[in-house]
Each structure stands twice: as C-alpha cells, then as structure tokens.
Design an enzyme around this catalytic site. Sequence first.
Site, PDB file in Angstrom:
ATOM      1  N   LYS A   7      74.889 -27.596 -33.034  1.00 42.59           N
ATOM      2  CA  LYS A   7      75.608 -27.027 -31.884  1.00 42.59           C
ATOM      3  C   LYS A   7      77.099 -26.941 -32.193  1.00 42.59           C
ATOM      4  O   LYS A   7      77.657 -27.852 -32.831  1.00 42.59           O
ATOM      5  CB  LYS A   7      75.362 -27.912 -30.656  1.00 42.59           C
ATOM      6  CG  LYS A   7      75.855 -27.322 -29.335  1.00 42.59           C
ATOM      7  CD  LYS A   7      75.509 -28.245 -28.166  1.00 42.59           C
ATOM      8  CE  LYS A   7      75.897 -27.628 -26.829  1.00 42.59           C
ATOM      9  NZ  LYS A   7      75.568 -28.521 -25.677  1.00 42.59           N
ATOM     10  N   SER A  16      73.024 -26.183 -22.031  1.00 38.94           N
ATOM     11  CA  SER A  16      74.011 -25.413 -22.755  1.00 38.94           C
ATOM     12  C   SER A  16      73.696 -25.273 -24.249  1.00 38.94           C
ATOM     13  O   SER A  16      74.300 -24.423 -24.916  1.00 38.94           O
ATOM     14  CB  SER A  16      75.387 -26.070 -22.602  1.00 38.94           C
ATOM     15  OG  SER A  16      75.413 -27.337 -23.228  1.00 38.94           O
ATOM     16  N   SER A  39      71.558 -30.648 -21.157  1.00 37.66           N
ATOM     17  CA  SER A  39      71.815 -29.539 -22.083  1.00 37.66           C
ATOM     18  C   SER A  39      70.977 -29.523 -23.351  1.00 37.66           C
ATOM     19  O   SER A  39      70.988 -28.530 -24.070  1.00 37.66           O
ATOM     20  CB  SER A  39      73.299 -29.489 -22.454  1.00 37.66           C
ATOM     21  OG  SER A  39      74.040 -28.991 -21.373  1.00 37.66           O
TER      22      SER A  39
END
Lengths: 441, 92
Positions: free
Chosen positions: A28, A103, A127
């Site tokens: 990420k 996310s 997330s």
Amino acid sequence: MSLNAFITEAEIDPDADGPLSGQTVAVKDNISTEGVRTTCGSAMLDSYVPPYDATVVERLKDAGATIVGKANMDEFGMGGTTETSAFGAVKNPVNEDHVPGGSSGGSAAAVAAGEADLALGSDTGGSVRNPAAFCGVVGIKPTYGLVSRYGLVAYANSLEQIGPIANTVADAAALLDVISGPDPHDATTRFNASGGGPDDSAAESDADHPATDADYAAAADGDVDGTTIGVITDLLEGADDRVVETFEASLDDLRAQGAETVEVSLDSLEHAVQAYYVIAMSEASSNLARFDGVRYGQSGGYEGNWNDAFARAREEGFGEEVKRRILLGTYALSAGYHDKYYKKAQDARAWVKRDFDEAFEHADVLATPTMPVLPPALGESLDDPLQLYLMDANTVPVNLANLPAISVPAGEADGLPVGLQLIGPKFGEEAIVRAASAAED
Amino acid sequence: MSETPVDAEEVEHVAELARVDLADDEVDAFTTQFAEILEYFEALDEVPEVESEADLVNVMRPDEVTDGLDQAEALQNAEETEDGFFKGPRVS
C-alpha cells in the site's frame, strides 16, 4: 483494461532467501519504501520519495519477497471505496463496474486479479477487511502492537495496524508471520504480554512479544470442532438481506464442522461509528499538520504570511475528504467542544473494549458480516459522506478495542463477494486464523 | 447540532485554525455536511462515563546513539533548501 491497482509499478528485489522467496507482494502506498515514491494517494505527496524503508518492508525483503508496486488507496486512507485517491479510482476485478472497497483497494484488487501473490494494507477502521471482503480475498487486521507501524504514514495512529491480504487464509497468516514482531522503532510493539498486563520492569521485552512464539500459518488447520462462535446480533440488524443470507450460510457450514454458535449483543456498538470518527478525525487533524509544503509535499511556491502560504499549499494538496476530516477533527478538539466530542468518544471506546471483554467470556471468536452491504457501483457513494461512514459499522469496533479480526470470503450474492468477519480476543490471531480456515472453501 | 448550528462563518474559522484555505463552494458544501455529521455525533451525549485501564505503559530503554538520516537525506524531499536548512516561504 487496467484496474488502476498500482500508483507506482516498481520492482524491489529481495535481500535474502526466505519463506516468501518467489512470491510477489503489492505494498500500500502509505508504507515507506526507500527510493520508491510513496504518495499516500495524495497530490500533496505526488513526488515524495522516502529515504528509508518501513520495518514491514525490510521484513518482506529479508523474507525473500519481491515487491512489485505501490498499491492505490483512498487519500491518506480516508475512504472505504478507493475513490478518494488523487490517482483515480480502482476497479473491482470481480465486477469492474463496482468499487474494490477501501482504503486498501489497490492492495486487495491486485491480489484478487493475480497482479500480486500477496499484499500489505493498513487498517484504521476496516481498510484491510473492507476491500478483502469486496474483492473476495482474505485480509487480517492484527491486534494493536503486533506489527510495527514504523514507516507507515500516520492517519490515526492509536487505531491503525498494517495487515496482510492474500488469496487464502494460510497465505495471509504466513505473511503475518513475516511482518509481526517487536521493533525498537515502534514503542507500541514492546511490552510484556505474558502477564495480565504490561510489566514496566521488563525493558527487554522481545521474548514477551506475542509474535515471538506464534506460528500463524500453522494455525490454518481448518479444525473448528468445539469452537464457540459468538454472533454479534447488533451488527446484523442494519445489514443488507443478501449479505445476511450469505453470512448465515457460512455459519451453517461452520456448525456442520463441529462449531457451536451463540448470540451475543454489545450495547456499546450503537455508538462505535460516532466514537471512531471523532477519534480518527481528531488524530488526523494533528497527524496531517506536518504537510506544510516546506519539508516535503507540494508548496505551491507561495510567499507572505507563513500561515497563509501553508493554508494555500494545503488547499491545493489535499482532496475533499481529507479536508473534511481535518476540519471536523480540528472542530472536535477545539475549545468548548473537546469534552463534548473527544472525551465522550474516549468513554465510548473504553465501553466498546469492556463489552468485547464480556463477549469473550461466552465465545472463543465473534462473527459478523465484514461489510453490511455489497460493493457499491463506482461513483455511487461519494456524494454522501455520512452514508459512507455508516458503511464501516461492522469493522470500526475492532479498531476501537485494539482487537484482531480477519475477513474471509463467505460466498457471493448477485455475483458480488460477501465477507465473513471473525474477531478474536487480544493477540488471539491463531484462533481467528483457525476458524477462518474452516470457513473458506 | 440543534443548539449550536454550524454556519459558514464557523466552518471558515475552523479552516483557518487548521490552515486549510477553502473555496466558497467548499464552504457551502461543508456547512451543510458538517451540520448533518455533527448531529449524528450528538448521540455520544448518551455515552456514560467509563473507567478505562490503559493497555500500554512506558517502556524504558538505554539512551544509545544510533545512525539516523543524514542531512542530505533529511532535506531530499524539500522543494527549497539553503545551506543545509529547509527554506520556508519568504515573509513579505
């Protein structure tokens, strides 16, 4: 067509052979990679290149993994659909008209589409679990303190953990084995877990860290016989019927394998979303104060009063959702409102923790649908921030209580994936991995 | 927020505290959204006071010198530097 799962494609080679040799990992884009830009999905950090690796990235390289790119994400982790990214939305590989969740949407989409074998996300209020559920893969949010946050760009540091995403429970657990453990650079990973609480005389606490003697991958043995699963009834009431049906079918399957289910109810959960957002926004308003365009970030080149110059740089660099959360957090902490919002939210957080402790007196693990809804269509949900916040009802309580949880595919409804969330007691990662491995096909 | 409604002036004040400029249309949109979101947060009023035990305590360690970022690394992401320092906006 590209899913837009990566903001930056890069090949970062391993430093050694290890358990992840030959495996590719998407990281990420809020996790620092030395020499490879790390944007947090924000225009503010469009050209930010970290001078050091996050601890989890060092651990990946030492374990033999090859990092294949920096995964797209909601800006600074603020969103549940990956549509707030300054680098464009990500498509759900299961159905490209739908969002991949967020996310960590790029991380989950990359794994689901086979663009990476494994991925790292971060989970502040769901997330990792949300996109894992929406993309039909497995995601783990570890207990607070299990995994180092050193090098993770902070959004709400009292709530967040880095967590693994993979196609199977065993693969996710094996990645957790690699990234977990004490780190001198993150004081929250250092404590004595052997007793009832931390022992302040134990300065050398590595041996006491719960990851030291754990083998999470070995726990994925599918043996759920005799396990008591507590179903949190409060979190079924607001869920989509199709989600509840799929969830119930998955519980039937676990019962057929010898698990027992009981109903549990946690009164505090009615206030969890409010408490979560007040705390997360308050921490965000403080953590994101560092982005002033001077030390890093885009400055816009404004001159004059420093405060005016910073305010203009921040207007340009931040997207709408980030501004909304910084402002609401500033409001919640401002004179006259602190006691009304922030202090009350901390009370609610303590209440949620206490309720979970009581629930674990009746069950080994707790179960809910990971998300109360099916993945929304792209562009469907951005106009109503409050509705998006409410979508987090089943995931945020876990972060408030610092607990571990896993999302494992429960099946599909209308061709879209539904996730089963299993929540464990503090450092009960092996219990949720075991139960989840029985739930997967 | 029934007793303290959020108006545009309040949104602008908070934006100033947070050092974030807002366009006029952003002020309007946020004013409406904040009213709705803060009304939802109002439910926290019903939360009782709860005693909480801290999960974490201070962990002490010896104060040993280790390598950190060098000056060039620390400055590498700044748009402007001068003589090894960060350079901020010029004060007119």
